[in-house]
Design an enzyme around this catalytic site. Structure first.
Site, PDB file in Angstrom:
ATOM      1  N   ASP A   7       2.651 -11.669   3.696  1.00  0.00           N
ATOM      2  CA  ASP A   7       3.513 -10.780   4.350  1.00  0.00           C
ATOM      3  C   ASP A   7       4.755 -10.414   3.425  1.00  0.00           C
ATOM      4  OD1 ASP A   7       4.610  -9.069   6.188  1.00  0.00           O
ATOM      5  OD2 ASP A   7       5.989 -10.765   6.556  1.00  0.00           O
ATOM      6  N   ASP A   9       8.230  -8.549   4.241  1.00  0.00           N
ATOM      7  CA  ASP A   9       9.621  -8.526   4.515  1.00  0.00           C
ATOM      8  C   ASP A   9       9.892 -10.008   5.341  1.00  0.00           C
ATOM      9  OD1 ASP A   9      10.183  -6.068   3.651  1.00  0.00           O
ATOM     10  OD2 ASP A   9       8.940  -5.214   5.350  1.00  0.00           O
TER      11      ASP A   9
END
Length: 220
Positions: A7, A9
């Protein structure tokens, strides 16, 4: 295939590129502060709470791209990378990606944030494969609409499986598969991999990770 999925952010980045892009445009006067700042903050809180309407958010996030020529957007993004993104990339995050890359794993950044914002960030990490929400383009210019399934929650699983299928592979056939995430919104994909890892997790993901014995780490 050996997979290392990341991932972006609040995982590889010590902040949220989607949120920061809108704040950057507000700071430049491109977006009206009074109108957009409250909406940007509200969407971010909804994301953290797990209540985000992804299509409403994408309408908010992608529509400004359609109002400006691509050349101007690209120039703004270079400034955005220097002022907002590079300070959010830690040495720990760089080393984690490098360790998987050096081990021969296929590294993929998989993010709900749109490709325009995230492609240069993936390049900065040296990650060749990016699964992101796709903004529609016509003749090189953005329309403000999204193409296909947003890479969000269950959509991350669907997009990853489609990406693998195009390469003649399946997630359940991977020799091993790591997924690093900070968010309970990514539980759908964390449950699909052989090595789920919670990175600086939100409270809900931290609770789930502890209950299931998943590793918890920090890249800050």
């Amino acid at each position: 295939m050996r997979l290392a999925l990341f991932d972006l952010d609040n995982t590889l980045l010590s902040g949220d590129s989607d949120f920061e892009w809108a704040q950057f445009l507000i700071g430049k006067g491109v977006l009206d502060r009074e109108v957009y700042e409250a909406k940007n903050l509200a969407f971010y809180e909804q994301y953290k709470a797990g209540t985000l309407d992804i299509h409403a958010f994408l309408d908010f996030q992608l529509r400004p791209l359609s109002r400006h020529p691509r050349r101007e957007l690209d120039a703004w993004h270079r400034e955005f990378m220097a002022s907002r993104i590079l300070p959010m990339i830690t040495d720990k995050a760089r080393r984690l990606v490098a360790r998987h890359r050096d081990a021969g794993d296929t590294c993929v950044i998989i993010t709900a944030t749109n490709r325009f914002v995230t492609a240069p960030i993936a390049e900065e990490f040296g990650v060749a494969h990016l699964i992101a929400t796709e903004p529609e383009e016509i003749d090189g210019e953005f329309t403000g609409r999204v193409v296909g399934i947003p890479s969000f929650r269950e959509g991350k699983v669907a997009r990853l499986k489609a990406w693998l299928a195009a390469r003649g592979a399946r997630l359940d056939e991977a020799e091993h598969s790591y997924f690093y995430s900070d968010s309970h919104n990514d539980l759908f994909l964390l449950e699909q991999v052989t090595h789920p890892v919670a990175v600086d997790p939100d409270d809900e993901l931290a609770r789930i990770a502890r209950a299931r014995g998943w590793p918890i780490m920090s890249l800050r």
